[in-house]
Write a protein that holds these residues in place. Structure first.
Motif, PDB file in Angstrom:
ATOM      1  N   ARG A 273       0.836  -1.209   0.000  1.00 50.53           N
ATOM      2  CA  ARG A 273       0.000   0.000   0.000  1.00 50.53           C
ATOM      3  C   ARG A 273       0.869   1.257   0.000  1.00 50.53           C
ATOM      4  O   ARG A 273       0.547   2.244  -0.663  1.00 50.53           O
ATOM      5  N   ARG A 274       1.953   1.238   0.793  1.00 50.18           N
ATOM      6  CA  ARG A 274       2.847   2.406   0.805  1.00 50.18           C
ATOM      7  C   ARG A 274       3.464   2.633  -0.568  1.00 50.18           C
ATOM      8  O   ARG A 274       3.646   3.768  -1.002  1.00 50.18           O
ATOM      9  N   PHE A 275       3.806   1.534  -1.247  1.00 55.87           N
ATOM     10  CA  PHE A 275       4.370   1.663  -2.590  1.00 55.87           C
ATOM     11  C   PHE A 275       3.361   2.305  -3.534  1.00 55.87           C
ATOM     12  O   PHE A 275       3.693   3.208  -4.313  1.00 55.87           O
ATOM     13  N   LEU A 276       2.100   1.857  -3.467  1.00 54.86           N
ATOM     14  CA  LEU A 276       1.066   2.414  -4.338  1.00 54.86           C
ATOM     15  C   LEU A 276       0.834   3.883  -4.042  1.00 54.86           C
ATOM     16  O   LEU A 276       0.674   4.706  -4.940  1.00 54.86           O
ATOM     17  N   ALA A 277       0.792   4.219  -2.725  1.00 51.23           N
ATOM     18  CA  ALA A 277       0.573   5.618  -2.356  1.00 51.23           C
ATOM     19  C   ALA A 277       1.738   6.484  -2.811  1.00 51.23           C
ATOM     20  O   ALA A 277       1.561   7.600  -3.309  1.00 51.23           O
ATOM     21  N   GLY A 278       2.955   5.952  -2.647  1.00 51.13           N
ATOM     22  CA  GLY A 278       4.114   6.737  -3.039  1.00 51.13           C
ATOM     23  C   GLY A 278       4.296   6.858  -4.535  1.00 51.13           C
ATOM     24  O   GLY A 278       4.924   7.794  -5.021  1.00 51.13           O
ATOM     25  N   SER A 279       3.739   5.891  -5.295  1.00 51.18           N
ATOM     26  CA  SER A 279       3.908   5.926  -6.744  1.00 51.18           C
ATOM     27  C   SER A 279       2.860   6.787  -7.431  1.00 51.18           C
ATOM     28  O   SER A 279       2.964   7.044  -8.630  1.00 51.18           O
ATOM     29  N   ALA A 280       1.826   7.211  -6.674  1.00 50.41           N
ATOM     30  CA  ALA A 280       0.781   8.047  -7.274  1.00 50.41           C
ATOM     31  C   ALA A 280       1.343   9.417  -7.608  1.00 50.41           C
ATOM     32  O   ALA A 280       2.025  10.041  -6.811  1.00 50.41           O
ATOM     33  N   ARG A 281       1.055   9.898  -8.780  1.00 53.88           N
ATOM     34  CA  ARG A 281       1.508  11.214  -9.211  1.00 53.88           C
ATOM     35  C   ARG A 281       0.364  11.897  -9.954  1.00 53.88           C
ATOM     36  O   ARG A 281      -0.476  11.255 -10.570  1.00 53.88           O
ATOM     37  N   GLY A 282       0.356  13.206  -9.865  1.00 54.25           N
ATOM     38  CA  GLY A 282      -0.593  13.967 -10.659  1.00 54.25           C
ATOM     39  C   GLY A 282      -2.010  13.960 -10.131  1.00 54.25           C
ATOM     40  O   GLY A 282      -2.933  14.245 -10.878  1.00 54.25           O
ATOM     41  N   THR A 283      -2.214  13.651  -8.851  1.00 58.28           N
ATOM     42  CA  THR A 283      -3.548  13.641  -8.277  1.00 58.28           C
ATOM     43  C   THR A 283      -3.577  14.531  -7.045  1.00 58.28           C
ATOM     44  O   THR A 283      -2.542  14.877  -6.455  1.00 58.28           O
ATOM     45  N   ARG A 284      -4.797  14.875  -6.628  1.00 55.32           N
ATOM     46  CA  ARG A 284      -4.940  15.653  -5.396  1.00 55.32           C
ATOM     47  C   ARG A 284      -4.397  14.878  -4.200  1.00 55.32           C
ATOM     48  O   ARG A 284      -3.752  15.441  -3.312  1.00 55.32           O
ATOM     49  N   SER A 285      -4.657  13.555  -4.200  1.00 53.34           N
ATOM     50  CA  SER A 285      -4.161  12.726  -3.106  1.00 53.34           C
ATOM     51  C   SER A 285      -2.639  12.744  -3.039  1.00 53.34           C
ATOM     52  O   SER A 285      -2.049  12.708  -1.954  1.00 53.34           O
ATOM     53  N   ALA A 286      -1.989  12.775  -4.201  1.00 48.84           N
ATOM     54  CA  ALA A 286      -0.529  12.816  -4.219  1.00 48.84           C
ATOM     55  C   ALA A 286      -0.018  14.116  -3.596  1.00 48.84           C
ATOM     56  O   ALA A 286       0.972  14.120  -2.857  1.00 48.84           O
ATOM     57  N   LEU A 287      -0.686  15.236  -3.890  1.00 48.59           N
ATOM     58  CA  LEU A 287      -0.286  16.508  -3.283  1.00 48.59           C
ATOM     59  C   LEU A 287      -0.517  16.488  -1.779  1.00 48.59           C
ATOM     60  O   LEU A 287       0.318  16.968  -1.001  1.00 48.59           O
TER      61      LEU A 287
END
Length: 583
Positions: A273-287
């Motif tokens: 899950r941490r990998f997925l969260a850290g790999s997210a880019r370009g979204t509000r959640s990523a910011l």
């Protein structure tokens, strides 16, 4: 695609209903596509219906048999299934299945009694079919991160390039220490990296860690990132790869050692899950994740297409601002401008509470109750969304949830001195502010505020009578407690304790001095001045149950206002000789 496992009773009922000439497994969506409001009704395909034999569906994510008459009923004309008010309902967005017997039907067989040939064959088929559904459920669950286990989970995370950590890697415990003069909870997420002083070897934590308000230090498990590294001695891991606000130091109190077990399923899921969260880019959640990773609170706004504003709480130092800029740039969507704005410092929220606690509690237990309430309130405001109103219901509920609290009432609330309490709407008006908890003043009649008198005299002066001083002070305390218990608004000024009023109570043994009771002073007798008291010096110390003290050391000292219901008790009277160099 969703999957619902059918159990043996459901399969058996379906087959039996079919043999009786009925309709089995007629599917209906819940809620109906064109339903206006409850109670929902579903038209059956072969009306009129004699009776509904069973309704099966998903309820709270599990296979469930709905109860006739309690959950559903057949309409009077036998054409519709209608849901009963207050009964159980299928999960929204799922389909349920209805088994029913039409009034006009043809029975294929009538030898359906338990033990008959037909019934035995039917039950055997139902048992095998239910077994197939169980196997299909296992296959279905094996395809998802949250439900897969063992080798199936290894295959799922393998799609992300992640492998289970096997036994033999070095592991140990890390101790994180809170920085001095910090308050509130500090969260250290799993995956936080800590390195040796030279940065050559890194370990990562394997679980989330929370330092609660007031907790100085806590430990969490960690493991080496590289399997081939040697074990480390105690106090080798001292460098945080990414600083966390509020954490002053980290170390490993003991030497690390080879881990004797493989990474378990929960740890592997958490890492994926941490990998997925850290790999997210370009979204509000990523910011949001980038801001949170820096230990900051901020409000993310989208004022126009192609622009995002990050409104921070407070002002950052240049180094922290540079780290945030880098994190935001790496997470922002392509072609979108992100502007970071410093905010004003958070407003300090001051709350006044009137508390009723269970009878018979000891003073230590009463103080623990108040400490628990303060910690819960600090956590509430620490996680309150920026520019959001506070909820009185939520605050009262947090206090009531503490063991030993019978009732609580919030009597006042201020943000940097401004009144924000709206009892009629049940909110604290904080929508234009970023906030943090300041002082919580709790009044509990079961736990008194301590009043201590310290009187000093020169060797050349007469020695005051300590017993008479205590008697005069206790008489005044009794009168003040009566005023505070009455809670009349007209007596607010009378409940303000100042040095002059309290000092005039004392029977001092020098010429020209006259003491006055509290009643006499309220009737017009003036308080004392420093010249009146000389050559004696008088200090009054008031200490509330939260251990905060206020000292009244002269006529210019700010007064101490007793809250409604607040009770005083005499903590002691100290009479001592002045030091030689004291005035």
């Amino acid at each position: 695609m969703s999957f619902r496992r059918k159990t043996y009773p459901e399969v058996a009922e379906s087959l039996l209903n079919r043999l009786l000439g009925g309709v089995s497994g007629e599917a209906h969506p819940y809620p109906p596509a064109k339903a206006a409001r409850e109670p929902y009704r579903h038209a059956l395909e072969r009306p009129p219906v004699d009776r509904i034999t069973a309704v099966w569906g998903a309820h709270n994510g599990e296979t469930y048999r709905f109860a006739a008459d309690a959950d559903y009923a057949l309409s009077a004309d036998g054409a519709e299934l209608e849901w009963r008010p207050g009964g159980a309902r299928p999960d929204e967005g799922t389909a349920f299945e209805v088994h029913y017997l039409p009034r006009q039907r043809e029975m294929r067989v009538n030898d359906l009694y338990p033990g008959s040939v037909v019934r035995t064959l039917m039950e055997a088929v139902a048992l095998e079919t239910a077994g197939l559904y169980a196997q299909m459920e296992t296959v279905y669950r094996a395809g998802f991160l949250d439900t897969a286990s063992g080798g199936a989970l290894d295959h799922v995370v393998g799609l992300l390039g992640i492998r289970r950590v096997r036994a033999g890697r070095n592991s140990g415990e890390l101790r994180f220490t809170r920085a001095r003069n910090t308050a509130g909870e500090i969260t250290i997420p799993a995956g936080t990296r800590v390195a040796t002083a030279d940065g050559a070897i890194e370990y990562e934590t394997t679980a989330d860690l929370t330092l609660v308000d007031g907790q100085a230090a806590a430990k969490v498990a960690a493991r080496d990132l590289v399997a081939a590294n040697d074990a480390l001695g105690a106090d080798s891991l001292v460098l945080m790869v990414r600083p966390i606000a509020g954490v002053e130091a980290v170390t490993n109190p003991a030497a690390t050692a080879r881990q004797e077990r493989d990474e378990n399923d929960d740890e592997l899921r958490s890492r994926a899950r941490r990998f997925l969260a850290g790999s997210a880019r370009g979204t509000r959640s990523a910011l949001e994740a980038a801001v949170a990773a820096e230990g900051l609170r901020a409000e993310i706004l989208e004022p126009s297409p192609g622009r995002v504003d990050i409104q921070l709480q407070g002002v950052l130092d240049p180094d922290h601002r540079a780290r945030l800029d880098k994190a935001v740039r790496s997470a922002r969507p392509a072609g979108v401008q992100v502007h970071i704005h410093d905010g004003s410092p958070p407003a300090k929220i001051t709350l006044d509470l009137r508390l009723t606690t269970a009878p018979g509690l000891l003073d230590t237990e009463l103080r623990a109750v108040q400490d628990s309430i303060r910690k819960r309130y600090a956590d509430y405001f620490a996680h309150l969304p920026l520019a959001s109103d506070g909820s009185l219901t939520r605050l009262v509920g947090l206090a009531i949830g503490v063991d030993g609290v019978d009732d609580v009432r919030i009597t006042a609330a201020h943000a940097d001195g401004a009144d924000v309490l709206d009892s009629a709407q049940g909110v604290l008006n904080l929508a234009s502010l970023s906030t943090e908890l300041g002082e919580v003043r709790i009044v509990d009649p079961a736990l008194a505020t301590a009043l201590r008198l310290v009187l000093r005299y020169p060797r050349s002066a007469a020695i005051p009578d300590q017993a008479r001083l205590s008697s005069a002070t206790e008489a005044a305390i009794a009168a003040l407690n009566e005023l505070a218990a009455a809670g009349n608004a007209s007596d607010d000024a009378k409940r303000v304790l100042d040095w002059s009023r309290l000092s005039r109570l004392l029977p001092l043994p020098h010429a020209g001095w006259s003491s006055a009771t509290l009643a006499q002073q309220l009737a017009g007798t003036a308080g004392a001045s420093a010249a009146d008291v000389a050559p004696y010096t008088v200090h009054w110390v008031l200490t509330r149950p939260n251990a905060l003290s206020q000292v009244l050391d002269g006529p210019t000292a700010p007064g101490f206002a007793l809250a409604t219901g607040e009770r005083l008790s005499l903590a002691g009277v100290v009479v001592e000789v002045k030091p030689k160099d004291a005035p």
